[in-house]
Design a protein around this motif. Structure first.
Motif, PDB file in Angstrom:
ATOM      1  N   THR A 189       0.819  -1.199   0.000  1.00  0.00           N
ATOM      2  CA  THR A 189       0.000   0.000   0.000  1.00  0.00           C
ATOM      3  C   THR A 189       0.862   1.262   0.000  1.00  0.00           C
ATOM      4  O   THR A 189       2.081   1.209   0.172  1.00  0.00           O
ATOM      5  CB  THR A 189      -0.932   0.029   1.230  1.00  0.00           C
ATOM      6  N   THR A 190       0.200   2.390  -0.137  1.00  0.00           N
ATOM      7  CA  THR A 190       0.896   3.679  -0.137  1.00  0.00           C
ATOM      8  C   THR A 190       1.305   4.135   1.255  1.00  0.00           C
ATOM      9  O   THR A 190       2.045   5.113   1.381  1.00  0.00           O
ATOM     10  CB  THR A 190       0.003   4.755  -0.763  1.00  0.00           C
ATOM     11  N   VAL A 191       0.802   3.476   2.291  1.00  0.00           N
ATOM     12  CA  VAL A 191       1.127   3.903   3.662  1.00  0.00           C
ATOM     13  C   VAL A 191       2.001   2.900   4.399  1.00  0.00           C
ATOM     14  O   VAL A 191       2.566   3.224   5.450  1.00  0.00           O
ATOM     15  CB  VAL A 191      -0.161   4.171   4.486  1.00  0.00           C
ATOM     16  N   ASN A 192       2.125   1.694   3.860  1.00  0.00           N
ATOM     17  CA  ASN A 192       2.912   0.667   4.542  1.00  0.00           C
ATOM     18  C   ASN A 192       4.392   1.026   4.497  1.00  0.00           C
ATOM     19  O   ASN A 192       4.905   1.464   3.472  1.00  0.00           O
ATOM     20  CB  ASN A 192       2.680  -0.685   3.876  1.00  0.00           C
ATOM     21  N   ARG A 193       5.074   0.845   5.606  1.00  0.00           N
ATOM     22  CA  ARG A 193       6.495   1.176   5.684  1.00  0.00           C
ATOM     23  C   ARG A 193       7.265   0.017   6.298  1.00  0.00           C
ATOM     24  O   ARG A 193       6.814  -0.632   7.247  1.00  0.00           O
ATOM     25  CB  ARG A 193       6.720   2.479   6.462  1.00  0.00           C
ATOM     26  N   TYR A 194       8.427  -0.238   5.730  1.00  0.00           N
ATOM     27  CA  TYR A 194       9.341  -1.261   6.235  1.00  0.00           C
ATOM     28  C   TYR A 194      10.682  -0.572   6.522  1.00  0.00           C
ATOM     29  O   TYR A 194      10.851   0.619   6.265  1.00  0.00           O
ATOM     30  CB  TYR A 194       9.552  -2.365   5.205  1.00  0.00           C
ATOM     31  N   HIS A 195      11.633  -1.345   7.001  1.00  0.00           N
ATOM     32  CA  HIS A 195      12.977  -0.797   7.163  1.00  0.00           C
ATOM     33  C   HIS A 195      13.985  -1.930   7.080  1.00  0.00           C
ATOM     34  O   HIS A 195      13.648  -3.094   7.307  1.00  0.00           O
ATOM     35  CB  HIS A 195      13.126  -0.040   8.489  1.00  0.00           C
ATOM     36  N   ASP A 196      15.208  -1.584   6.738  1.00  0.00           N
ATOM     37  CA  ASP A 196      16.251  -2.591   6.645  1.00  0.00           C
ATOM     38  C   ASP A 196      17.616  -1.922   6.721  1.00  0.00           C
ATOM     39  O   ASP A 196      17.736  -0.707   6.563  1.00  0.00           O
ATOM     40  CB  ASP A 196      16.137  -3.387   5.349  1.00  0.00           C
TER      41      ASP A 196
END
Length: 306
Positions: A282-289
């Motif tokens: 989605t346009t609001v989902n955020r991940y990190h790595d």
């Protein structure tokens, strides 16, 4: 950011007969870019000098101008069922739940993810060997490295350096987009749009890769762009953005031009890749790595300027 729209121009780099064309840059601006390439890389052949000049010109041509504005960044909730007046969170992740007002100035975002061909040339000029070189030699695996597929990356540093390199040769402010810039563009200037497709929905095989192709990356721009003219903001490769990641940053974020915390647990990635369930991209989902330890076809990027 250079906003003038000029008629297509051609510039003959060096003594070659192959023209460099541009819809946004003047002949003098193209010549200036070539001069900077020659000054920085005096040992390059005429052919290679032209290739680098073309790469920079094309990177600027592909920038989509986006008028700034104010929006509520983060989870905006969706109907729990079609036609329902009750609203529910769009995903199970909690770090995007704190909707907060953000104002952005004008900027531009590349309409395409950076390609393998572009990233390979940049890395070659840095004295780097091609990543996954042994795999590239296998005839049965060469399709993985088609020049128009998204660049493979392993960390945030190289994509960030690539965008800065474009900026240095163009004498523009170029970087990875901030998380806010990325989301504002994906949501068609901050509207409550859940998927960054041409119609805000995912339709497998028409505006998003089919279920049979999810393990592979597509050539950039294969499916229709979003209403701003930007491709692959939902799916294809997930994208590194400028910001460090903090689970609580949405509560602490400044309202004007946020650029993330000073440090964090890796960097934010947005958009999701084909390998992930389409509904989650989605346009609001955020991940990190952080550094993932190997070059992955699922981690890509694009540049922005202002």
């Amino acid at each position: 950011m250079h906003k003038s729209l000029l008629l297509p121009l051609v510039f003959l780099a060096g003594c070659t007969s192959h023209p460099i064309t541009s819809k946004t840059l003047s002949e003098a601006e193209i010549a200036d870019i070539q001069s900077r390439v020659e000054a920085r890389y005096p040992e390059l052949s005429t052919e290679k000098t032209q290739a680098v000049t073309e790469l920079v010109v094309r990177a600027l041509d592909n920038m989509v101008a986006i008028k700034g504005g104010t929006f509520m960044m983060g989870e905006f909730k969706i109907p729990c069922e079609p036609g329902s007046e009750s609203l529910c969170y769009s995903d199970f992740y909690r770090d995007n739940d704190y909707a907060h007002k953000v104002t952005l100035g004008d900027y531009a975002l590349s309409k395409y993810e950076t390609t393998i061909k572009e990233f390979d040339l940049f890395r070659q000029l840095r004295g780097k060997k091609p990543y996954e070189n042994e795999l590239r030699q296998r005839e049965s695996r060469q399709y993985l490295f088609a020049p128009k597929k998204p660049a493979w990356t392993r960390d945030w540093e190289e994509p960030n350096a690539y965008c800065q390199w474009i900026g240095q040769l163009a004498q523009r402010e170029v970087s990875l987009p901030t998380e806010a810039q990325w989301e504002f563009a994906a949501r068609n200037r901050g509207k409550n749009i859940l998927y960054a497709t041409d119609n805000g929905r995912i339709e497998l095989g028409r505006n998003y890769t089919s279920s049979d192709d999810r393990s592979e990356m597509n050539d950039v721009g294969r499916f229709p762009a979003n209403p701003l003219g930007i491709y692959d903001l939902s799916g294809n490769a997930t994208e590194w953005v400028y910001d460090w990641y903090s689970e609580t940053y949405y509560r602490d974020s400044p309202s004007y031009e946020p650029k993330g915390p000073q440090e964090g647990a890796g960097h934010v990635i947005r958009g999701g890749s084909n390998i992930e369930t389409p509904d989650t991209n989605t346009t609001v989902n955020r991940y990190h790595d952080k550094d993932i330890g190997f070059y992955s076809k699922f981690y890509g990027f694009r540049c922005s300027t202002w």
